[in-house]
Design a protein around this motif. Sequence first.
Motif, PDB file in Angstrom:
ATOM      1  N   GLY A 106       0.800  -1.224   0.000  1.00 18.87           N
ATOM      2  CA  GLY A 106       0.000   0.000   0.000  1.00 18.87           C
ATOM      3  C   GLY A 106       0.832   1.273   0.000  1.00 18.87           C
ATOM      4  O   GLY A 106       0.320   2.367  -0.204  1.00 18.87           O
ATOM      5  N   ARG A 107       2.134   1.163   0.253  1.00 16.09           N
ATOM      6  CA  ARG A 107       3.000   2.349   0.230  1.00 16.09           C
ATOM      7  C   ARG A 107       3.230   2.841  -1.189  1.00 16.09           C
ATOM      8  O   ARG A 107       3.642   3.968  -1.388  1.00 16.09           O
ATOM      9  N   VAL A 108       3.045   1.976  -2.169  1.00 16.19           N
ATOM     10  CA  VAL A 108       3.227   2.433  -3.548  1.00 16.19           C
ATOM     11  C   VAL A 108       1.872   2.452  -4.270  1.00 16.19           C
ATOM     12  O   VAL A 108       0.874   1.953  -3.749  1.00 16.19           O
ATOM     13  N   GLY A 109       1.867   3.048  -5.447  1.00 14.69           N
ATOM     14  CA  GLY A 109       0.620   3.147  -6.193  1.00 14.69           C
ATOM     15  C   GLY A 109      -0.213   4.307  -5.700  1.00 14.69           C
ATOM     16  O   GLY A 109      -1.436   4.280  -5.740  1.00 14.69           O
ATOM     17  N   ARG A 110       0.448   5.346  -5.196  1.00 11.34           N
ATOM     18  CA  ARG A 110      -0.283   6.478  -4.654  1.00 11.34           C
ATOM     19  C   ARG A 110      -0.229   7.675  -5.588  1.00 11.34           C
ATOM     20  O   ARG A 110      -0.648   8.763  -5.235  1.00 11.34           O
ATOM     21  N   GLY A 111       0.359   7.468  -6.749  1.00  9.28           N
ATOM     22  CA  GLY A 111       0.424   8.580  -7.696  1.00  9.28           C
ATOM     23  C   GLY A 111      -0.182   8.178  -9.027  1.00  9.28           C
ATOM     24  O   GLY A 111      -0.934   7.209  -9.120  1.00  9.28           O
ATOM     25  N   GLU A 112       0.156   8.924 -10.056  1.00  9.89           N
ATOM     26  CA  GLU A 112      -0.386   8.688 -11.390  1.00  9.89           C
ATOM     27  C   GLU A 112       0.271   7.488 -12.062  1.00  9.89           C
ATOM     28  O   GLU A 112      -0.334   6.816 -12.879  1.00  9.89           O
ATOM     29  N   GLU A 113       1.546   7.270 -11.759  1.00 13.95           N
ATOM     30  CA  GLU A 113       2.329   6.277 -12.495  1.00 13.95           C
ATOM     31  C   GLU A 113       1.965   4.849 -12.096  1.00 13.95           C
ATOM     32  O   GLU A 113       1.504   4.599 -10.988  1.00 13.95           O
ATOM     33  N   GLN A 114       2.212   3.939 -13.038  1.00 10.47           N
ATOM     34  CA  GLN A 114       2.051   2.524 -12.727  1.00 10.47           C
ATOM     35  C   GLN A 114       3.057   2.141 -11.637  1.00 10.47           C
ATOM     36  O   GLN A 114       4.232   2.490 -11.710  1.00 10.47           O
ATOM     37  N   ALA A 115       2.577   1.408 -10.626  1.00 16.58           N
ATOM     38  CA  ALA A 115       3.474   0.989  -9.553  1.00 16.58           C
ATOM     39  C   ALA A 115       3.628  -0.532  -9.532  1.00 16.58           C
ATOM     40  O   ALA A 115       2.793  -1.258 -10.069  1.00 16.58           O
ATOM     41  N   TYR A 116       4.738  -0.981  -8.936  1.00 16.17           N
ATOM     42  CA  TYR A 116       5.069  -2.405  -8.921  1.00 16.17           C
ATOM     43  C   TYR A 116       5.419  -2.871  -7.520  1.00 16.17           C
ATOM     44  O   TYR A 116       6.050  -2.146  -6.750  1.00 16.17           O
ATOM     45  N   CYS A 117       5.029  -4.089  -7.247  1.00 18.44           N
ATOM     46  CA  CYS A 117       5.435  -4.708  -5.983  1.00 18.44           C
ATOM     47  C   CYS A 117       6.086  -6.039  -6.338  1.00 18.44           C
ATOM     48  O   CYS A 117       5.481  -6.886  -6.993  1.00 18.44           O
ATOM     49  N   ILE A 118       7.345  -6.196  -5.937  1.00 21.35           N
ATOM     50  CA  ILE A 118       8.083  -7.401  -6.304  1.00 21.35           C
ATOM     51  C   ILE A 118       8.379  -8.203  -5.042  1.00 21.35           C
ATOM     52  O   ILE A 118       9.058  -7.726  -4.133  1.00 21.35           O
ATOM     53  N   LEU A 119       7.831  -9.382  -5.008  1.00 19.73           N
ATOM     54  CA  LEU A 119       7.987 -10.218  -3.821  1.00 19.73           C
ATOM     55  C   LEU A 119       9.064 -11.262  -4.103  1.00 19.73           C
ATOM     56  O   LEU A 119       8.874 -12.150  -4.928  1.00 19.73           O
ATOM     57  N   LEU A 120      10.197 -11.130  -3.430  1.00 21.05           N
ATOM     58  CA  LEU A 120      11.286 -12.082  -3.632  1.00 21.05           C
ATOM     59  C   LEU A 120      11.276 -13.115  -2.514  1.00 21.05           C
ATOM     60  O   LEU A 120      11.120 -12.768  -1.350  1.00 21.05           O
ATOM     61  N   TYR A 121      11.435 -14.344  -2.884  1.00 19.67           N
ATOM     62  CA  TYR A 121      11.469 -15.371  -1.842  1.00 19.67           C
ATOM     63  C   TYR A 121      12.719 -16.231  -1.983  1.00 19.67           C
ATOM     64  O   TYR A 121      13.295 -16.358  -3.063  1.00 19.67           O
ATOM     65  N   ARG A 122      13.122 -16.801  -0.865  1.00 16.79           N
ATOM     66  CA  ARG A 122      14.216 -17.777  -0.896  1.00 16.79           C
ATOM     67  C   ARG A 122      13.612 -19.159  -0.963  1.00 16.79           C
ATOM     68  O   ARG A 122      12.716 -19.483  -0.180  1.00 16.79           O
ATOM     69  N   SER A 123      14.117 -19.978  -1.865  1.00 15.44           N
ATOM     70  CA  SER A 123      13.644 -21.359  -1.933  1.00 15.44           C
ATOM     71  C   SER A 123      14.271 -22.139  -0.779  1.00 15.44           C
ATOM     72  O   SER A 123      15.332 -21.750  -0.305  1.00 15.44           O
ATOM     73  N   PRO A 124      13.687 -23.205  -0.340  1.00 16.71           N
ATOM     74  CA  PRO A 124      12.403 -23.721  -0.780  1.00 16.71           C
ATOM     75  C   PRO A 124      11.256 -22.962  -0.116  1.00 16.71           C
ATOM     76  O   PRO A 124      11.343 -22.605   1.059  1.00 16.71           O
ATOM     77  N   LEU A 125      10.236 -22.754  -0.870  1.00 11.94           N
ATOM     78  CA  LEU A 125       9.085 -22.014  -0.379  1.00 11.94           C
ATOM     79  C   LEU A 125       8.046 -22.999   0.151  1.00 11.94           C
ATOM     80  O   LEU A 125       7.619 -23.887  -0.560  1.00 11.94           O
ATOM     81  N   GLY A 126       7.675 -22.830   1.419  1.00 12.70           N
ATOM     82  CA  GLY A 126       6.669 -23.729   2.012  1.00 12.70           C
ATOM     83  C   GLY A 126       5.308 -23.516   1.371  1.00 12.70           C
ATOM     84  O   GLY A 126       5.073 -22.532   0.686  1.00 12.70           O
ATOM     85  N   GLU A 127       4.416 -24.458   1.629  1.00 22.97           N
ATOM     86  CA  GLU A 127       3.126 -24.434   0.952  1.00 22.97           C
ATOM     87  C   GLU A 127       2.287 -23.228   1.374  1.00 22.97           C
ATOM     88  O   GLU A 127       1.701 -22.543   0.552  1.00 22.97           O
ATOM     89  N   VAL A 128       2.276 -22.976   2.696  1.00 21.59           N
ATOM     90  CA  VAL A 128       1.461 -21.869   3.196  1.00 21.59           C
ATOM     91  C   VAL A 128       2.023 -20.533   2.723  1.00 21.59           C
ATOM     92  O   VAL A 128       1.283 -19.641   2.298  1.00 21.59           O
ATOM     93  N   ALA A 129       3.361 -20.417   2.754  1.00 26.74           N
ATOM     94  CA  ALA A 129       3.981 -19.176   2.299  1.00 26.74           C
ATOM     95  C   ALA A 129       3.684 -18.950   0.824  1.00 26.74           C
ATOM     96  O   ALA A 129       3.367 -17.834   0.400  1.00 26.74           O
ATOM     97  N   ALA A 130       3.743 -20.026   0.047  1.00 25.23           N
ATOM     98  CA  ALA A 130       3.452 -19.898  -1.383  1.00 25.23           C
ATOM     99  C   ALA A 130       2.021 -19.426  -1.591  1.00 25.23           C
ATOM    100  O   ALA A 130       1.741 -18.567  -2.421  1.00 25.23           O
ATOM    101  N   GLU A 131       1.128 -19.968  -0.795  1.00 21.72           N
ATOM    102  CA  GLU A 131      -0.280 -19.604  -0.893  1.00 21.72           C
ATOM    103  C   GLU A 131      -0.478 -18.114  -0.552  1.00 21.72           C
ATOM    104  O   GLU A 131      -1.219 -17.400  -1.202  1.00 21.72           O
ATOM    105  N   ARG A 132       0.234 -17.682   0.494  1.00 22.65           N
ATOM    106  CA  ARG A 132       0.154 -16.274   0.890  1.00 22.65           C
ATOM    107  C   ARG A 132       0.568 -15.359  -0.251  1.00 22.65           C
ATOM    108  O   ARG A 132      -0.101 -14.389  -0.568  1.00 22.65           O
ATOM    109  N   LEU A 133       1.712 -15.688  -0.863  1.00 29.07           N
ATOM    110  CA  LEU A 133       2.219 -14.836  -1.932  1.00 29.07           C
ATOM    111  C   LEU A 133       1.268 -14.865  -3.132  1.00 29.07           C
ATOM    112  O   LEU A 133       1.033 -13.852  -3.772  1.00 29.07           O
ATOM    113  N   ARG A 134       0.708 -16.043  -3.393  1.00 26.78           N
ATOM    114  CA  ARG A 134      -0.232 -16.149  -4.502  1.00 26.78           C
ATOM    115  C   ARG A 134      -1.448 -15.246  -4.259  1.00 26.78           C
ATOM    116  O   ARG A 134      -1.899 -14.541  -5.150  1.00 26.78           O
TER     117      ARG A 134
END
Length: 689
Positions: A576-604
């Motif tokens: 929510g900190r980005v996307g507050r202006g006119e421009e297209q905003a991006y959120c990039i979620l980086l994860y370290r493998s291995p990603l657990g099932e619940v964490a994967a679900e959260r990110l999805r």
Amino acid sequence: VGPRRAADLLNAGLITIGDLLYRFPTRYEDRGQFQTVLELREGESAAIAGTILHSHIRRTRRPQFKIFELLVEDSTGAVRATWFNQAFLSEILKPRQRVILFGKVETRSNGGGLQFVNPHYELLNSEIDESVAAQETIHAGRIVPVYERSGKITTKMYRRFVYEALGRLPETLEDSLPPELQHRLQMPAVRQALEQVHFPEKGTSIELLNRFRTPAQQRIIFEECFCFQLGLLTNRMELNLDRKEGAMQVNDRIRQSALKVLPFRLTSGQKHALQEIAHDLQRLQAMNRLLQGDVGSGKTIVALLSAVIAIENGFQVAFMAPTELLAVQHAKNISRLLANSRFTTGLLTGSMQAKNRKRIVAQISKKEIDLVVGTQALLESPIKFQRLGLVVIDEQHRFGVAQRAKLREKGLNPHVLVMTATPIPRTLALTAYGDLDVSVIKDLPPGRKPVKTVVKPSSKHDEIYRFVGKELAAGRQAYVVYPLVEESSKMDLKAATEMANHLATKVFSKYRVTLIHGRLNQAVKDEAMNTFVRGECDVLVSTTVIEVGVDVPNATIMVIEHAERFGLAQLHQLRGRVGRGEEQAYCILLYRSPLGEVAAERLRCLTETADGFELAERDLKLRGPGDFFGTRQSGVPNLRVADLIRDYEIMEQARIESTAWFRTVNLDHILVKNIQKAWPERFGLVKIG
Ligand code: ADP
Ligand code: MG
């Protein structure tokens, strides 16, 4: 029980018979029909009672992997039971003991007959002295309750204590449910219900029992919900005292005055919330309202228009933010919006020079300031409002409760509007904030572009950095968030610092990179934040959650390292900190493998929806209500038998019934008195006022 058991019970939080009986079994097993060994069939669940002939630990080729095996015999034959990696069982299950096994029967892999694999077990003759006959009635030969072990109290001890306690209860118990209600809803009496909850009679559906939906279970759950809701109602009665200043008015003149302040058209959600607030202000009772709206939904203007109503009615308004930075930001926005009005505003923070502070305090007491923005310092003692009519508390629902109490201590009874961007799932709003009225803004101001969200493994760093670099080159700013598992963890802090250095010297050496973390003092953090707000810093690396509410429209990128470590609500806040202006905003979620099932679900979830409420509901499902709010004082009640998610509908019914019933009785009704007395201890909530 003897003194040693008594101590064990105490440690498990079991002090009274009520504590014992109002803790439900976690599940039920039908041991009504013991099978004989001869009757066992592959693939079916079965219970048998027998004697241990032989036990041993079998080693396997893998050195860490051990199998514990038993041979159990009854009058018809013997059967094997095996447990994987539970070698400690050899200390518990020994030859010649009588045991109950309950579980699924499978064919042995070597083809040598049937076996139980990882069955539940219970010894029939340990722990407590009981006659075999007694054991057969309590622990076997019926539908048997299974309790969660707590401390030294095993499920079997628990069962016996409950059995004995039930046996000693008087024929009828004082009931917390009004008789007419019980009658109308056709609920069993409390005594019978408790018995059926713990020792269901023969023929009760195991399926219903394990869903906690038998009439007896529902009755006890309803009872708790009813008491809880009744408590909320009485608390709230005390809270909603009439204001001696009288009701405010909303007329055409005041509407015009508010319109002049408004720089844009309100969304329909904003309009609706404002109407609800205006309605409250026109009543004698003090308002206690929570305004919920996702980040960027435009809560501030709603609060400001409410403030205009209060000021036009001759009152002062205090507007509180959780941090100085946010207070300054609000003060700036508000004085800009009010520039063309005749309303006077002021800012009061802890770090102000004493001289300025004094001046503002004096102006407040002389009512030369209509609206003052500040931090919690606003409610500190030397500050005397001449006529405080409305308090707005931003992004701080957790402190709202305490602050209201403080105000009342000072003999003030202003209207209170608490604002939060933390979406509270529908399923919890009823209870967690049961003593507040809630307004919700569901829509966003027009023209917002949704933040593009992607999930990437951290091995894709270079690609991401190239992308961030392009945005920076176009003059935008970026957040990079690096989580600390614990704010005090040296290792994590080192990793974060190293990463910031790496970004500053190698990756984004052309740009200005700043690191803030929780160990810096507030002034340093604020200053770093401020340079970012002023655009004097391009990349803000942060280990803490960047303050809620900070508004930097030029920041278009949010990179979150170790996104798998964050909770869904937190990730949503960060995004929510980005996307507050006119421009297209991006959120990039980086994860370290291995990603657990619940964490994967959260990110999805985050890539699938930007709706905070939807995310909150999903988060709740992934985590459960306790975790959702984290702590006890956060407002989640301490329920003994009801489960906020499973029993949501019962809670709702209880709310309707308790409200209706409460209207028909006096405050000195015995049930009301009882609940008032028991409230703090029963539900673990602070009573307000
Ligand atoms: P939040 O609910 O997160 O506190 P704010 O009150 O800070 O949101 O509003 C976010 C931004 O949206 C602000 O810049 C505000 O001026 C703008 N805004 C709010 N309401 C509207 C509206 N109805 N139309 C256009 N812009 C709006
Ligand atoms: Mg805000």
